[in-house]
Write a protein that holds these residues in place. Structure first.
Motif, PDB file in Angstrom:
ATOM      1  N   ILE A 180       0.833  -1.199   0.000  1.00  0.00           N
ATOM      2  CA  ILE A 180       0.000   0.000   0.000  1.00  0.00           C
ATOM      3  C   ILE A 180       0.866   1.246   0.000  1.00  0.00           C
ATOM      4  N   GLU A 181       1.947   1.216   0.757  1.00  0.00           N
ATOM      5  CA  GLU A 181       2.825   2.378   0.877  1.00  0.00           C
ATOM      6  C   GLU A 181       3.488   2.759  -0.440  1.00  0.00           C
ATOM      7  N   ASP A 182       3.508   1.828  -1.395  1.00  0.00           N
ATOM      8  CA  ASP A 182       4.175   2.088  -2.672  1.00  0.00           C
ATOM      9  C   ASP A 182       3.241   2.578  -3.767  1.00  0.00           C
ATOM     10  N   VAL A 183       1.924   2.382  -3.581  1.00  0.00           N
ATOM     11  CA  VAL A 183       1.007   2.733  -4.670  1.00  0.00           C
ATOM     12  C   VAL A 183      -0.234   3.507  -4.233  1.00  0.00           C
ATOM     13  N   ALA A 184      -0.466   3.657  -2.944  1.00  0.00           N
ATOM     14  CA  ALA A 184      -1.738   4.241  -2.506  1.00  0.00           C
ATOM     15  C   ALA A 184      -1.568   5.316  -1.441  1.00  0.00           C
ATOM     16  N   THR A 185      -0.509   6.106  -1.558  1.00  0.00           N
ATOM     17  CA  THR A 185      -0.306   7.247  -0.665  1.00  0.00           C
ATOM     18  C   THR A 185       0.205   8.427  -1.486  1.00  0.00           C
TER      19      THR A 185
ATOM     20  N   VAL B  82       4.714  10.946  -5.166  1.00  0.00           N
ATOM     21  CA  VAL B  82       5.875  11.839  -5.269  1.00  0.00           C
ATOM     22  C   VAL B  82       7.143  11.031  -5.527  1.00  0.00           C
ATOM     23  N   ARG B  83       7.252   9.909  -4.838  1.00  0.00           N
ATOM     24  CA  ARG B  83       8.463   9.085  -4.918  1.00  0.00           C
ATOM     25  C   ARG B  83       8.585   8.346  -6.247  1.00  0.00           C
ATOM     26  N   ASN B  84       7.473   7.769  -6.703  1.00  0.00           N
ATOM     27  CA  ASN B  84       7.523   6.961  -7.920  1.00  0.00           C
ATOM     28  C   ASN B  84       6.205   7.073  -8.678  1.00  0.00           C
TER      29      ASN B  84
ATOM     30  N   LEU C  34       5.241   4.176 -11.226  1.00  0.00           N
ATOM     31  CA  LEU C  34       4.703   2.950 -10.644  1.00  0.00           C
ATOM     32  C   LEU C  34       3.243   3.141 -10.268  1.00  0.00           C
ATOM     33  N   VAL C  35       2.906   4.268  -9.653  1.00  0.00           N
ATOM     34  CA  VAL C  35       1.534   4.520  -9.237  1.00  0.00           C
ATOM     35  C   VAL C  35       0.607   4.570 -10.454  1.00  0.00           C
ATOM     36  N   HIS C  36       1.024   5.266 -11.498  1.00  0.00           N
ATOM     37  CA  HIS C  36       0.202   5.323 -12.705  1.00  0.00           C
ATOM     38  C   HIS C  36       0.010   3.934 -13.314  1.00  0.00           C
ATOM     39  N   ARG C  37       1.072   3.134 -13.364  1.00  0.00           N
ATOM     40  CA  ARG C  37       0.951   1.794 -13.943  1.00  0.00           C
ATOM     41  C   ARG C  37       0.001   0.928 -13.133  1.00  0.00           C
ATOM     42  N   PHE C  38       0.052   1.066 -11.804  1.00  0.00           N
ATOM     43  CA  PHE C  38      -0.842   0.303 -10.935  1.00  0.00           C
ATOM     44  C   PHE C  38      -2.302   0.671 -11.200  1.00  0.00           C
ATOM     45  N   TYR C  39      -2.593   1.977 -11.255  1.00  0.00           N
ATOM     46  CA  TYR C  39      -3.976   2.396 -11.462  1.00  0.00           C
ATOM     47  C   TYR C  39      -4.425   2.212 -12.907  1.00  0.00           C
TER      48      TYR C  39
ATOM     49  N   VAL D  97       3.134   9.811 -16.406  1.00  0.00           N
ATOM     50  CA  VAL D  97       3.790  10.888 -15.670  1.00  0.00           C
ATOM     51  C   VAL D  97       3.896  12.128 -16.559  1.00  0.00           C
ATOM     52  N   GLY D  98       3.566  13.278 -15.978  1.00  0.00           N
ATOM     53  CA  GLY D  98       3.722  14.539 -16.696  1.00  0.00           C
ATOM     54  C   GLY D  98       2.554  14.931 -17.561  1.00  0.00           C
ATOM     55  N   GLU D  99       1.439  14.192 -17.492  1.00  0.00           N
ATOM     56  CA  GLU D  99       0.272  14.584 -18.281  1.00  0.00           C
ATOM     57  C   GLU D  99      -0.215  15.956 -17.827  1.00  0.00           C
ATOM     58  N   PRO D 100      -0.514  16.848 -18.775  1.00  0.00           N
ATOM     59  CA  PRO D 100      -0.954  18.188 -18.390  1.00  0.00           C
ATOM     60  C   PRO D 100      -2.414  18.225 -17.981  1.00  0.00           C
ATOM     61  N   CYS D 101      -2.724  19.108 -17.075  1.00  0.00           N
ATOM     62  CA  CYS D 101      -4.103  19.358 -16.682  1.00  0.00           C
ATOM     63  C   CYS D 101      -4.779  20.168 -17.779  1.00  0.00           C
ATOM     64  N   PRO D 102      -5.983  19.800 -18.214  1.00  0.00           N
ATOM     65  CA  PRO D 102      -6.659  20.564 -19.269  1.00  0.00           C
ATOM     66  C   PRO D 102      -7.096  21.957 -18.827  1.00  0.00           C
ATOM     67  N   ALA D 103      -7.090  22.217 -17.516  1.00  0.00           N
ATOM     68  CA  ALA D 103      -7.509  23.530 -17.021  1.00  0.00           C
ATOM     69  C   ALA D 103      -6.332  24.473 -16.827  1.00  0.00           C
TER      70      ALA D 103
END
Length: 231
Positions: free
Chosen positions: A36-41, A46-48, A51-56, A131-137
């Motif tokens: 959980i600490e690696d993908v759901a906080t 911020v750290r990775n 990895l978080v994007h790939r998980f979701y 990573v780095g996708e821009p916000c449309p707003a």
């Protein structure tokens, strides 16, 4: 017999398990492959962030392919046919309630939505985020899944607490009773005089607080419970 005009229902991962979406505790599923600490906080993002994007992204694909089961459809029937108010609050982010025709409050966000970490703008997420996708707003490269991570405040809490304080019946379906504030909803409802029922495969950490316990798979227990309410 207690008159029931207002119902609040809380659903957790257990209601979607029979649709093929694993819970935190399932062996071999997505959650079993990551801490959980690696993908759901927020700190994990911020750290990775890759990895978080790939998980979701993987969870988003799973949810898009999954279909509602009889428990989801039964709750849609309850919302449609019950003469009073039925508010459904879910900890799930998979969108299966909506596929079944349920109107749900998503206290933990939705896989199908994206959030800008800079300006809090929200929009429909693409199938894959990176990573780095821009916000449309605001155009800042700070897009993230619109998911409430551990350490963040769940959505719609004022509306949920107000509903718990005025409901006549509170039901929890497929929840572990381990994650707050949702784990405390039963006590909030009890203090307001509501009847309480828990539907689960086994006792949860909050089972002691419920008046009624219905044990079994949600696809069987929820339709039978809805039939009883609508009779």
């Amino acid at each position: 017999m207690r008159r029931i005009d207002r119902i609040v229902i809380l659903t957790g991962a257990g209601i979607s398990a029979e649709s093929g979406l694993g819970t935190f505790r399932d062996e071999g599923g997505l959650w079993a492959q990551h801490r959980i600490e690696d993908v759901a906080t927020p700190e994990a993002f911020v750290r990775n962030p890759d990895l978080v994007h790939r998980f979701y992204n993987a969870r988003r694909v799973q949810a898009a392919e999954a279909q509602p089961n009889p428990a989801h459809h039964a709750l849609a029937r309850l919302q449609a046919d019950f003469p009073g108010d039925v508010l459904l609050v879910t900890q799930n982010v998979d969108g299966l309630h909506e596929k079944a025709g349920v109107r749900a409050i998503h206290m933990h966000g939705e896989l199908s939505r994206a959030l800008c970490a800079a300006c809090e703008h929200r929009w429909d997420a693409p199938p894959e985020m990176s990573v780095g996708e821009p916000c449309p707003a605001c155009d800042k490269p700070t897009a993230r899944p619109d998911i409430v991570w551990f350490g963040e405040i769940p959505y719609h809490m004022e509306e949920i607490i107000e509903a718990l304080q005025t409901c006549d019946l509170f039901a929890a379906i497929g929840t572990s009773g381990q994650v707050y504030p949702a784990a405390g909803f039963v006590e909030e409802a009890r203090m307001s005089g509501a009847a309480t029922v828990e539907m689960n495969l086994r006792d949860s950490d909050m089972s002691y607080a419920f008046e009624e316990h219905i044990v079994g798979p949600a696809s069987k227990t929820v339709p039978a419970w809805v039939d009883r309410l609508l009779a």
